[in-house]
Write an enzyme that holds these catalytic residues in place. Sequence first.
Site, mmCIF file in Angstrom:
data_model
loop_
_atom_site.group_PDB
_atom_site.id
_atom_site.type_symbol
_atom_site.label_atom_id
_atom_site.label_comp_id
_atom_site.label_asym_id
_atom_site.label_seq_id
_atom_site.Cartn_x
_atom_site.Cartn_y
_atom_site.Cartn_z
ATOM 1 N N TRP A 121 87.968 31.715 3.005
ATOM 2 C CA TRP A 121 86.895 31.518 3.964
ATOM 3 C C TRP A 121 87.072 32.511 5.103
ATOM 4 O O TRP A 121 88.141 33.089 5.261
ATOM 5 C CB TRP A 121 86.867 30.083 4.454
ATOM 6 C CG TRP A 121 87.713 29.716 5.649
ATOM 7 C CD1 TRP A 121 87.289 29.522 6.921
ATOM 8 C CD2 TRP A 121 89.125 29.444 5.675
ATOM 9 N NE1 TRP A 121 88.342 29.151 7.735
ATOM 10 C CE2 TRP A 121 89.469 29.106 7.001
ATOM 11 C CE3 TRP A 121 90.129 29.479 4.701
ATOM 12 C CZ2 TRP A 121 90.780 28.787 7.376
ATOM 13 C CZ3 TRP A 121 91.436 29.161 5.069
ATOM 14 C CH2 TRP A 121 91.747 28.817 6.394
ATOM 15 N N ASP A 142 95.016 32.260 2.072
ATOM 16 C CA ASP A 142 96.168 31.367 1.975
ATOM 17 C C ASP A 142 97.261 32.018 1.139
ATOM 18 O O ASP A 142 96.987 32.824 0.244
ATOM 19 C CB ASP A 142 95.762 30.038 1.326
ATOM 20 C CG ASP A 142 94.956 29.160 2.276
ATOM 21 O OD1 ASP A 142 94.972 29.426 3.493
ATOM 22 O OD2 ASP A 142 94.313 28.205 1.789
#
Lengths: 423, 172
Positions: free
Chosen positions: B98, B117
């Site tokens: 995102w 991540d």
Amino acid sequence: MKRQLFLALMALVGLTACGDNAEQSKVDSSVSEVAATTESLKEFKEPASVPVATPGLTPAPLKAEPIGIIKKLAVPYPENWIVAHDAAFFHFLEGKLFVIDPTAETVAEQVKGQISISFIGQFVQGTARPEMYVAETFYTRGTRGTRTDVVTIWSKEDLAPIAEIILPTKRSNTMPQRYALQLINNDKFLLVFNLTPATSVTVIDLDSREVVNEVPIPGCSLIYPTGPSGFSSICSNGGFYTVQLDQKGQVASKERIAPFFDTDKTPLFEKPAIINGIAYFPTFSGNVQPIDLNGTVPAIGELWSLTSDDEKKQGWRPGGWQLNETDDQGRMYILMHPEGYNGSHKDGGPEVWVFDVAKGQRVQRIKLENWGVSLAVTHGANPTMVVTNANMLLDVYDANSGSFQQTLSDIVMETPFVVYGAE
Amino acid sequence: MKWLDKVAEASSRKVAQRSSRRGLLKGLGGLLVGSAAFPLLPVARAAEGEKLGAPVDPGDPMQCEYWRYCAIDGFLCSCCGGTQNTCPPGTEMSPITWIGTCRNPADGRNYIISYNDCCGKTSCGNCLCTRNESDRPIYRPDKANDINWCLGTKSATYNCSTAIVVGVALDK
């Protein structure tokens, strides 16, 4: 009793440390930690009645007890019980769900048992069958290896896994939330939300316990039961997508609902409170968007506000994780905070406001004992409201009066993000 | 009120009690002031052909109020063996993620930040940081930080989050 325990620990530590100054200093620090831990323990309560030996007689020996007895729970659960989902935010692989009586006084009476839930699983309780469902993920080597996604079916009576349904390895791995795993058609179908980030819904027939379909929901997310045997999803363009399933779980109809909100400027929370088939979606700014899900196609209702003009000026907005809930009287509960800003929508709040959704009017304003993050309300005429507070403990309130009852401080959970009233 | 601060605080309390540095707790407290912690400098826009000075990236990447973290939710890789734009050893960076749009207080520009991540090991647990500026629910996955973005990696196990500058967003 507490003092005795402390002295015993002191004595034990003192013995180990004898004659070594360097060691003594380490031990002293351990003692202070022990002391701090002991101080934080709840005052020990003696049992209400302590059996006393008959004067002048030697007590008969205790009888041998059977080994291997495992308790069961009566089903259905009492209506004031809850199920609390600890997602174990600091070690996602090992979450748990506690079944709890939040009205009981001691931890021994409060905790009824638990089930396991791996890797930020999703959870839903059956209402037509005495079962609970968990969508979860495992790797063959713990954090690595071959991935298996599975729906595990747990018996409400035994709190034991009774069946598994292997899923495609694409179930949504998001923070726990209610609308990622849903039951429809009187629990005939269990629906699992997938996100890779392409989105789809896996359909499981619970009569045969088999995956029978995967329905693509392009550009849309989550599962809101709709009509007799269908679901709707909320879409990135501000519209809805609705699917009805036939008795075999195949798509009988599908329809896109034109955009009715701006996902950038006037976003809805994805967590509606659903009352009599009408989903009341709060908006970030403090409005409510009702959407009637009773028909085969959602009907978009009129927007109304949670706040007065004055409250709006004070920045009162909804917020939290599981920020809203319903009760059997048709009331909607929602966590509210003042001085809201861009980014405060998950902060929780110091108050819960209760609304008569039919009239769009607030009927109660509950000032919380502690800042709240998530909430749940149990079934029945005298429901209990349970609030996950900012310290990740569960606070218990009488929902009708709003009066604070207790904090379940002896139940150890790290991050109980979502709590459910028992079904 | 940031409830995740309290969660983070509780998890780090033992460390803080044994440490002479109280930076972590101070940093978490700093969340409450957020971007106000930086002075908003006058924006010096480079006109066509104007000579540019060295880029400036202010702040401490181990602190939650670091400007790039405006929409982050997770454990800061800077506290986990990586940095704000690299993953810790032995993890794998998620290729999809995102994005947020964060304002660099030193140059006044808005930057697109990619919150990739790092995956394959259990939660790092250090420096939990949650800021939700312009975060949206998961029906807008491109702006949703509630998703475990360890997608497209060998293992979906989440370890920590980076905040990588992708480019300058629209000037405001």
